[in-house]
Motif scaffolding. Structure first.
Motif, PDB file in Angstrom:
ATOM      1  N   ALA A 146       1.049  -1.199   0.193  1.00 36.29           N
ATOM      2  CA  ALA A 146      -0.074   0.215  -0.064  1.00 36.29           C
ATOM      3  C   ALA A 146       0.946   1.227   0.091  1.00 36.29           C
ATOM      4  CB  ALA A 146      -0.622   0.348   0.898  1.00 36.29           C
ATOM      5  N   ALA A 147       1.843   1.334   1.426  1.00 38.27           N
ATOM      6  CA  ALA A 147       2.380   2.213   0.933  1.00 38.27           C
ATOM      7  C   ALA A 147       3.794   2.818   0.194  1.00 38.27           C
ATOM      8  CB  ALA A 147       3.458   2.419   2.076  1.00 38.27           C
ATOM      9  N   ARG A 148       4.553   2.011  -0.623  1.00 39.39           N
ATOM     10  CA  ARG A 148       5.472   1.543  -1.648  1.00 39.39           C
ATOM     11  C   ARG A 148       5.168   1.745  -2.373  1.00 39.39           C
ATOM     12  NH1 ARG A 148       9.668   2.275   1.991  1.00 39.39           N
ATOM     13  NH2 ARG A 148      10.052   1.897   4.073  1.00 39.39           N
ATOM     14  N   TRP A 149       3.937   1.471  -2.894  1.00 41.25           N
ATOM     15  CA  TRP A 149       3.889   0.821  -4.830  1.00 41.25           C
ATOM     16  C   TRP A 149       2.740   1.958  -4.696  1.00 41.25           C
ATOM     17  CZ3 TRP A 149       0.524  -1.463  -8.119  1.00 41.25           C
ATOM     18  CH2 TRP A 149       0.998  -1.639 -10.057  1.00 41.25           C
ATOM     19  N   LEU A 150       1.239   0.574  -4.348  1.00 42.74           N
ATOM     20  CA  LEU A 150      -0.286   1.178  -4.753  1.00 42.74           C
ATOM     21  C   LEU A 150       0.051   2.573  -4.775  1.00 42.74           C
ATOM     22  CD1 LEU A 150      -2.366   0.408  -5.868  1.00 42.74           C
ATOM     23  CD2 LEU A 150      -2.883   0.042  -3.514  1.00 42.74           C
ATOM     24  N   VAL A 151       0.042   3.489  -3.449  1.00 43.82           N
ATOM     25  CA  VAL A 151      -0.724   4.551  -2.667  1.00 43.82           C
ATOM     26  C   VAL A 151       0.193   5.909  -4.242  1.00 43.82           C
ATOM     27  CG1 VAL A 151      -0.765   6.308  -1.424  1.00 43.82           C
ATOM     28  CG2 VAL A 151      -1.292   3.984  -0.718  1.00 43.82           C
ATOM     29  N   PRO A 152       1.406   5.497  -3.947  1.00 47.59           N
ATOM     30  CA  PRO A 152       1.743   6.442  -4.937  1.00 47.59           C
ATOM     31  C   PRO A 152       1.256   6.882  -6.836  1.00 47.59           C
ATOM     32  CG  PRO A 152       3.591   5.481  -3.201  1.00 47.59           C
ATOM     33  CD  PRO A 152       2.210   4.900  -3.770  1.00 47.59           C
ATOM     34  N   ARG A 153       1.258   5.699  -6.822  1.00 46.17           N
ATOM     35  CA  ARG A 153       0.474   5.467  -8.076  1.00 46.17           C
ATOM     36  C   ARG A 153      -1.339   5.560  -8.404  1.00 46.17           C
ATOM     37  NH1 ARG A 153       4.541   3.008  -6.889  1.00 46.17           N
ATOM     38  NH2 ARG A 153       5.911   1.598  -9.133  1.00 46.17           N
ATOM     39  N   LEU A 154      -1.799   5.235  -6.646  1.00 44.14           N
ATOM     40  CA  LEU A 154      -3.451   5.514  -7.355  1.00 44.14           C
ATOM     41  C   LEU A 154      -4.195   7.291  -8.320  1.00 44.14           C
ATOM     42  CD1 LEU A 154      -4.812   5.411  -4.127  1.00 44.14           C
ATOM     43  CD2 LEU A 154      -5.014   3.296  -5.806  1.00 44.14           C
ATOM     44  N   GLY A 155      -2.866   8.090  -8.457  1.00 38.49           N
ATOM     45  CA  GLY A 155      -3.767   8.820  -9.216  1.00 38.49           C
ATOM     46  C   GLY A 155      -3.816   8.793 -10.501  1.00 38.49           C
ATOM     47  N   ASP A 156      -3.007   7.360 -10.687  1.00 37.24           N
ATOM     48  CA  ASP A 156      -3.197   7.664 -12.403  1.00 37.24           C
ATOM     49  C   ASP A 156      -4.064   6.620 -13.013  1.00 37.24           C
ATOM     50  OD1 ASP A 156      -1.077   8.656 -13.497  1.00 37.24           O
ATOM     51  OD2 ASP A 156       0.841   7.081 -12.560  1.00 37.24           O
ATOM     52  N   LEU A 157      -5.218   6.139 -11.789  1.00 36.50           N
ATOM     53  CA  LEU A 157      -5.841   4.867 -12.342  1.00 36.50           C
ATOM     54  C   LEU A 157      -7.028   5.779 -12.163  1.00 36.50           C
ATOM     55  CD1 LEU A 157      -7.229   2.194 -12.301  1.00 36.50           C
ATOM     56  CD2 LEU A 157      -7.485   2.412  -9.352  1.00 36.50           C
ATOM     57  N   ALA A 158      -7.986   5.963 -13.069  1.00 33.64           N
ATOM     58  CA  ALA A 158      -9.146   6.639 -13.213  1.00 33.64           C
ATOM     59  C   ALA A 158     -10.178   6.639 -12.516  1.00 33.64           C
ATOM     60  CB  ALA A 158     -10.673   5.397 -14.317  1.00 33.64           C
ATOM     61  N   PHE A 159     -10.550   5.364 -11.147  1.00 33.52           N
ATOM     62  CA  PHE A 159     -11.089   5.775 -10.214  1.00 33.52           C
ATOM     63  C   PHE A 159     -10.270   5.402  -9.319  1.00 33.52           C
ATOM     64  CE2 PHE A 159     -11.502   1.110 -11.532  1.00 33.52           C
ATOM     65  CZ  PHE A 159     -11.406   0.669 -10.667  1.00 33.52           C
ATOM     66  N   GLY A 160      -9.049   6.027  -9.365  1.00 34.06           N
ATOM     67  CA  GLY A 160      -8.740   5.789  -7.740  1.00 34.06           C
ATOM     68  C   GLY A 160      -9.290   6.819  -6.992  1.00 34.06           C
ATOM     69  N   ASP A 161      -9.719   7.635  -6.563  1.00 35.45           N
ATOM     70  CA  ASP A 161     -10.015   8.580  -5.725  1.00 35.45           C
ATOM     71  C   ASP A 161     -10.873   8.166  -4.865  1.00 35.45           C
ATOM     72  OD1 ASP A 161     -12.162   8.261  -8.104  1.00 35.45           O
ATOM     73  OD2 ASP A 161     -12.779  10.338  -7.286  1.00 35.45           O
ATOM     74  N   ARG A 162     -12.206   6.438  -5.815  1.00 36.73           N
ATOM     75  CA  ARG A 162     -12.547   5.944  -5.091  1.00 36.73           C
ATOM     76  C   ARG A 162     -12.357   4.928  -4.209  1.00 36.73           C
ATOM     77  NH1 ARG A 162     -15.672   6.589  -9.916  1.00 36.73           N
ATOM     78  NH2 ARG A 162     -15.615   4.122  -9.467  1.00 36.73           N
ATOM     79  N   ILE A 163     -11.253   4.656  -4.557  1.00 36.15           N
ATOM     80  CA  ILE A 163     -10.750   3.641  -3.542  1.00 36.15           C
ATOM     81  C   ILE A 163     -10.944   3.652  -1.974  1.00 36.15           C
ATOM     82  CG2 ILE A 163      -7.781   2.320  -3.174  1.00 36.15           C
ATOM     83  CD1 ILE A 163      -9.192   1.616  -5.976  1.00 36.15           C
ATOM     84  N   ARG A 164     -10.903   2.146  -1.335  1.00 34.96           N
ATOM     85  CA  ARG A 164     -10.397   2.004  -0.360  1.00 34.96           C
ATOM     86  C   ARG A 164     -10.095   0.934   0.551  1.00 34.96           C
ATOM     87  NH1 ARG A 164     -12.305   6.912  -1.230  1.00 34.96           N
ATOM     88  NH2 ARG A 164     -14.504   7.414  -0.394  1.00 34.96           N
ATOM     89  N   ILE A 165      -8.858   1.430   0.917  1.00 38.16           N
ATOM     90  CA  ILE A 165      -6.939   0.694   1.409  1.00 38.16           C
ATOM     91  C   ILE A 165      -7.197   0.367   2.130  1.00 38.16           C
ATOM     92  CG2 ILE A 165      -5.356   0.465   1.221  1.00 38.16           C
ATOM     93  CD1 ILE A 165      -4.900   2.262  -0.363  1.00 38.16           C
ATOM     94  N   SER A 166      -7.603  -0.775   2.738  1.00 38.08           N
ATOM     95  CA  SER A 166      -6.841  -1.838   4.309  1.00 38.08           C
ATOM     96  C   SER A 166      -5.953  -2.634   3.999  1.00 38.08           C
ATOM     97  CB  SER A 166      -8.207  -2.689   4.648  1.00 38.08           C
ATOM     98  OG  SER A 166      -9.108  -3.692   3.597  1.00 38.08           O
ATOM     99  N   VAL A 167      -5.224  -2.431   5.430  1.00 42.12           N
ATOM    100  CA  VAL A 167      -4.149  -2.798   5.537  1.00 42.12           C
ATOM    101  C   VAL A 167      -3.900  -4.178   6.243  1.00 42.12           C
ATOM    102  CG1 VAL A 167      -2.598  -1.618   4.680  1.00 42.12           C
ATOM    103  CG2 VAL A 167      -3.044  -1.692   7.089  1.00 42.12           C
ATOM    104  N   SER A 168      -3.344  -5.187   6.510  1.00 45.60           N
ATOM    105  CA  SER A 168      -3.135  -6.515   6.833  1.00 45.60           C
ATOM    106  C   SER A 168      -1.554  -6.692   7.508  1.00 45.60           C
ATOM    107  CB  SER A 168      -3.775  -7.647   6.294  1.00 45.60           C
ATOM    108  OG  SER A 168      -3.308  -9.224   6.949  1.00 45.60           O
TER     109      SER A 168
END
Length: 308
Positions: A104-126
């Motif tokens: 989440a922190a090192r890969w997904l979150v920095p790239r969410l701006g490139d995803l068409a619906f990135g503003d609707r992503i809800r991330i939970s971590v384990s």
């Protein structure tokens, strides 16, 4: 074969009148005049070249042809309505992704701006391996560690990576870490999930320290975070820490790497394999890792379906 459709407004007018049994009630439902509804029904009958209603004054009654047509049209419009509502609601609901903290922190979150619906992503971590029990995990997609198959779950290998030592720039200079042998006296961050220091020392052709110094963490993300803080040297996954190396909070030590393997896969319930948002999200993930050169080998659909 080219599809042939009657005017949709005429179909709606006919279906409403057939369902209501009344031109007036159909007009009220469609916010039209009774004259407009009657005109649309006449247009449909002319298009079909058959009578759909028998008329007696202000009363209407379906013909046998009209009854059969109305049943099918109502079923089709109900399905159309249900499908439209599903897509419309999907556009409003959050898309829930469950993954490890490091991903989440090192890969997904920095790239969410490139995803068409990135503003609707809800991330939970384990803290441990994310659950792939989609009946209880509250997720649409899980970024699963490795690529183990789970019954009822589609597993798409996503990312593969080798590992190499990383440290903060300050620690590298303070400890004078310029050769692989220097790590024998360094404080090493250990990962209890998959500690691979022994493999790395072997690949570097260095005898590992008999009693390696350093704390053990529950996962590689905590070990890497400790290295960022200058507490020691971590064995990081190349595919995950590239962004961290670029911003300079960590530096890579030496060229030696461990053997690469699949470190993450995309997992989702087999019953939702045709969900458009899941398919778009999965395609976006695969495009991202392929562009970065860290993609795992894609498997055939029959392999992905094993154990489902």
């Amino acid at each position: 074969m080219t599809r042939e459709f009657p005017p949709f407004a005429a179909v709606r007018a006919f279906e409403a009148a057939a369902r209501k049994g009344s031109i007036k009630d159909a007009a009220d439902e469609l916010c039209l005049t009774a004259s407009a509804v009657s005109h649309q029904i006449r247009a449909l009958e002319n298009y079909l070249d058959t009578a759909l209603f028998r008329r007696s004054g202000n009363r209407i009654e379906l013909t046998l042809t009209g009854q059969a047509y109305a049943r099918k049209v109502t079923a089709l419009l109900d399905l159309f309505d249900e499908t439209t509502r599903t897509v419309k609601e999907a556009g409003r609901k959050p898309f829930r992704v469950h993954c490890t903290p490091g991903f989440a922190a090192r890969w997904l979150v920095p790239r969410l701006g490139d995803l068409a619906f990135g503003d609707r992503i809800r991330i939970s971590v384990s803290n441990g391996a994310p659950s792939t029990d989609f009946s209880s995990n509250g997720a649409d997609v899980v970024i699963q560690w490795a690529d183990a198959h789970v019954p009822g779950v589609v597993t798409e290998p996503l990312m593969q990576s080798a590992r190499y030592p990383v440290a903060s720039p300050a620690l590298k200079e303070r400890e004078n870490l310029h050769d692989p042998e220097d790590l024998c006296r360094a404080t090493l961050m250990h990962d209890e999930t998959m500690d691979a220091w022994g493999e790395w020392f072997e690949a570097a052709d260095v005898n590992p320290p008999a009693f390696p110094r350093g704390p053990t963490f529950p996962n590689c993300e905590l070990a890497t975070t400790a290295a960022e803080k200058g507490q020691g040297v971590a064995l990081a996954y190349d595919a995950v820490v590239r962004g961290t190396l670029e911003n300079g909070t960590l530096v890579r030590l030496f060229d030696t790497v461990t053997m690469p393997f699949v470190i993450y896969s995309v997992a989702y319930a087999n019953t939702r394999k045709d969900d458009p948002m899941i398919r778009e999200f999965s395609a976006w993930l695969h495009d991202q890792v392929e562009a970065e050169g860290v993609a795992a080998q894609r498997k055939r659909p029959d392999i992905l379906a094993q154990g489902h």
